[in-house]
Design a protein around this motif. Sequence first.
Motif, PDB file in Angstrom:
ATOM      1  N   PHE A  64       0.838  -1.198   0.000  1.00  0.00           N
ATOM      2  CA  PHE A  64       0.000   0.000   0.000  1.00  0.00           C
ATOM      3  C   PHE A  64       0.873   1.248   0.000  1.00  0.00           C
ATOM      4  CE2 PHE A  64      -1.921  -3.444   2.353  1.00  0.00           C
ATOM      5  CZ  PHE A  64      -3.163  -3.556   1.766  1.00  0.00           C
ATOM      6  N   CYS A  65       0.360   2.302  -0.626  1.00  0.00           N
ATOM      7  CA  CYS A  65       1.050   3.581  -0.613  1.00  0.00           C
ATOM      8  C   CYS A  65       0.000   4.689  -0.626  1.00  0.00           C
ATOM      9  CB  CYS A  65       1.969   3.718  -1.827  1.00  0.00           C
ATOM     10  SG  CYS A  65       2.931   5.232  -1.834  1.00  0.00           S
ATOM     11  N   ALA A  66       0.037   5.545   0.381  1.00  0.00           N
ATOM     12  CA  ALA A  66      -0.847   6.709   0.412  1.00  0.00           C
ATOM     13  C   ALA A  66      -0.191   7.793  -0.437  1.00  0.00           C
ATOM     14  CB  ALA A  66      -1.043   7.194   1.842  1.00  0.00           C
ATOM     15  N   VAL A  67      -0.946   8.339  -1.389  1.00  0.00           N
ATOM     16  CA  VAL A  67      -0.426   9.401  -2.252  1.00  0.00           C
ATOM     17  C   VAL A  67      -1.261  10.656  -2.057  1.00  0.00           C
ATOM     18  CG1 VAL A  67       0.551   7.826  -3.962  1.00  0.00           C
ATOM     19  CG2 VAL A  67      -1.773   8.644  -4.257  1.00  0.00           C
ATOM     20  N   ASP A  68      -0.605  11.790  -2.133  1.00  0.00           N
ATOM     21  CA  ASP A  68      -1.271  13.082  -1.987  1.00  0.00           C
ATOM     22  C   ASP A  68      -1.504  13.654  -3.379  1.00  0.00           C
ATOM     23  OD1 ASP A  68      -2.325  15.412  -1.053  1.00  0.00           O
ATOM     24  OD2 ASP A  68      -0.423  16.279  -0.411  1.00  0.00           O
ATOM     25  N   GLY A  69      -2.420  13.032  -4.103  1.00  0.00           N
ATOM     26  CA  GLY A  69      -2.687  13.446  -5.476  1.00  0.00           C
ATOM     27  C   GLY A  69      -1.532  13.048  -6.370  1.00  0.00           C
ATOM     28  N   GLY A  70      -1.707  13.242  -7.660  1.00  0.00           N
ATOM     29  CA  GLY A  70      -0.624  12.933  -8.583  1.00  0.00           C
ATOM     30  C   GLY A  70      -1.136  12.510  -9.945  1.00  0.00           C
ATOM     31  N   VAL A  71      -0.208  12.027 -10.756  1.00  0.00           N
ATOM     32  CA  VAL A  71      -0.505  11.582 -12.112  1.00  0.00           C
ATOM     33  C   VAL A  71      -0.082  10.129 -12.238  1.00  0.00           C
ATOM     34  CG1 VAL A  71      -0.006  11.933 -14.563  1.00  0.00           C
ATOM     35  CG2 VAL A  71      -0.130  13.902 -13.033  1.00  0.00           C
ATOM     36  N   LEU A  72      -0.968   9.291 -12.780  1.00  0.00           N
ATOM     37  CA  LEU A  72      -0.662   7.888 -13.030  1.00  0.00           C
ATOM     38  C   LEU A  72      -0.607   7.693 -14.539  1.00  0.00           C
ATOM     39  CD1 LEU A  72      -1.891   4.714 -11.378  1.00  0.00           C
ATOM     40  CD2 LEU A  72      -2.285   4.963 -13.817  1.00  0.00           C
ATOM     41  N   ILE A  73       0.463   7.048 -15.007  1.00  0.00           N
ATOM     42  CA  ILE A  73       0.643   6.791 -16.438  1.00  0.00           C
ATOM     43  C   ILE A  73       0.867   5.305 -16.639  1.00  0.00           C
ATOM     44  CG2 ILE A  73       2.076   7.258 -18.468  1.00  0.00           C
ATOM     45  CD1 ILE A  73       2.934   9.878 -17.044  1.00  0.00           C
ATOM     46  N   VAL A  74       0.119   4.714 -17.575  1.00  0.00           N
ATOM     47  CA  VAL A  74       0.344   3.325 -17.985  1.00  0.00           C
ATOM     48  C   VAL A  74       0.930   3.378 -19.390  1.00  0.00           C
ATOM     49  CG1 VAL A  74      -0.687   1.079 -18.469  1.00  0.00           C
ATOM     50  CG2 VAL A  74      -1.605   2.489 -16.621  1.00  0.00           C
ATOM     51  N   ASN A  76       2.685   1.112 -22.637  1.00  0.00           N
ATOM     52  CA  ASN A  76       2.955  -0.159 -23.322  1.00  0.00           C
ATOM     53  C   ASN A  76       2.375  -1.371 -22.604  1.00  0.00           C
ATOM     54  OD1 ASN A  76       4.488   1.262 -25.287  1.00  0.00           O
ATOM     55  ND2 ASN A  76       6.224   1.239 -23.879  1.00  0.00           N
ATOM     56  N   GLY A  77       1.372  -1.171 -21.785  1.00  0.00           N
ATOM     57  CA  GLY A  77       0.741  -2.273 -21.068  1.00  0.00           C
ATOM     58  C   GLY A  77       1.659  -2.982 -20.102  1.00  0.00           C
ATOM     59  N   ALA A  78       2.841  -2.369 -19.807  1.00  0.00           N
ATOM     60  CA  ALA A  78       3.806  -3.051 -18.954  1.00  0.00           C
ATOM     61  C   ALA A  78       4.428  -2.145 -17.897  1.00  0.00           C
ATOM     62  CB  ALA A  78       4.915  -3.652 -19.820  1.00  0.00           C
ATOM     63  N   THR A  79       4.235  -0.845 -18.007  1.00  0.00           N
ATOM     64  CA  THR A  79       4.878   0.087 -17.078  1.00  0.00           C
ATOM     65  C   THR A  79       3.831   1.001 -16.457  1.00  0.00           C
ATOM     66  OG1 THR A  79       6.872   0.090 -18.440  1.00  0.00           O
ATOM     67  CG2 THR A  79       6.644   1.866 -16.846  1.00  0.00           C
ATOM     68  N   VAL A  80       3.849   1.096 -15.128  1.00  0.00           N
ATOM     69  CA  VAL A  80       2.962   2.010 -14.411  1.00  0.00           C
ATOM     70  C   VAL A  80       3.860   2.994 -13.656  1.00  0.00           C
ATOM     71  CG1 VAL A  80       1.155   2.251 -12.666  1.00  0.00           C
ATOM     72  CG2 VAL A  80       1.219   0.213 -14.124  1.00  0.00           C
ATOM     73  N   SER A  81       3.655   4.279 -13.920  1.00  0.00           N
ATOM     74  CA  SER A  81       4.437   5.323 -13.257  1.00  0.00           C
ATOM     75  C   SER A  81       3.482   6.263 -12.545  1.00  0.00           C
ATOM     76  CB  SER A  81       5.254   6.117 -14.273  1.00  0.00           C
ATOM     77  OG  SER A  81       6.102   5.261 -14.994  1.00  0.00           O
ATOM     78  N   ILE A  82       3.818   6.603 -11.311  1.00  0.00           N
ATOM     79  CA  ILE A  82       3.013   7.557 -10.537  1.00  0.00           C
ATOM     80  C   ILE A  82       3.947   8.672 -10.071  1.00  0.00           C
ATOM     81  CG2 ILE A  82       1.607   7.920  -8.480  1.00  0.00           C
ATOM     82  CD1 ILE A  82       0.802   4.947  -8.659  1.00  0.00           C
ATOM     83  N   ALA A  83       3.586   9.897 -10.413  1.00  0.00           N
ATOM     84  CA  ALA A  83       4.298  11.082  -9.924  1.00  0.00           C
ATOM     85  C   ALA A  83       3.334  11.800  -8.993  1.00  0.00           C
ATOM     86  CB  ALA A  83       4.699  11.980 -11.083  1.00  0.00           C
ATOM     87  N   CYS A  84       3.748  12.009  -7.751  1.00  0.00           N
ATOM     88  CA  CYS A  84       2.855  12.613  -6.762  1.00  0.00           C
ATOM     89  C   CYS A  84       3.626  13.577  -5.868  1.00  0.00           C
ATOM     90  CB  CYS A  84       2.173  11.536  -5.931  1.00  0.00           C
ATOM     91  SG  CYS A  84       3.300  10.386  -5.138  1.00  0.00           S
ATOM     92  N   ARG A  85       2.869  14.410  -5.149  1.00  0.00           N
ATOM     93  CA  ARG A  85       3.500  15.380  -4.241  1.00  0.00           C
ATOM     94  C   ARG A  85       4.133  14.703  -3.039  1.00  0.00           C
ATOM     95  NH1 ARG A  85      -1.147  18.505  -6.063  1.00  0.00           N
ATOM     96  NH2 ARG A  85      -2.423  17.228  -4.721  1.00  0.00           N
ATOM     97  N   GLU A  86       3.431  13.742  -2.462  1.00  0.00           N
ATOM     98  CA  GLU A  86       3.921  13.043  -1.280  1.00  0.00           C
ATOM     99  C   GLU A  86       3.454  11.602  -1.353  1.00  0.00           C
ATOM    100  OE1 GLU A  86       6.131  12.482   1.873  1.00  0.00           O
ATOM    101  OE2 GLU A  86       5.884  14.521   1.131  1.00  0.00           O
TER     102      GLU A  86
END
Length: 143
Positions: A64-74, A76-86
């Motif tokens: 689990f990871c609590a995120v303070d908002g952010g952007v989730l990008i999927v 090529n169906g194989a990579t998930v990236s999340i950029a968030c403030r905290e």
Amino acid sequence: MTDDSLSLTIATPARVVVDGLAIVSLRAEDASGGFGIHVGHVDMVTLLGASVVRWATPDGTAHFCAVDGGVLIVSNGATVSIACREAVLGESLQGLEAQVHGTRETQLDAMRRARVEQTRLHARAVRQMLRYLRPQAARGVPQ
């Protein structure tokens, strides 16, 4: 990473929280509600609100990871990236809740201290300007 797993990266402006971890599924939440991601998911970009992101590793362990908002990008169906403030990692929801409360209290305390210091500096600046604008009064000379 194998053909039956995704690569997960979670980053904040200050640090990389999760770096290329192999996962089999991920669950997150945006303005439209909760959604899941598995291998082969279509490419997408979405804005996350303050929420808990959950994922499972190939050994079946939930994380689990609590995120303070952010952007989730999927990608090529194989990579998930999340950029968030905290981001705050936790091994259980109960433990994560306690960590988030502790982190939030620390942040609020730092904000309070910064506000007090800002007020103190502002008052000092005003006193300096008054001394400059009324030099006789500052030296005790009657006007």
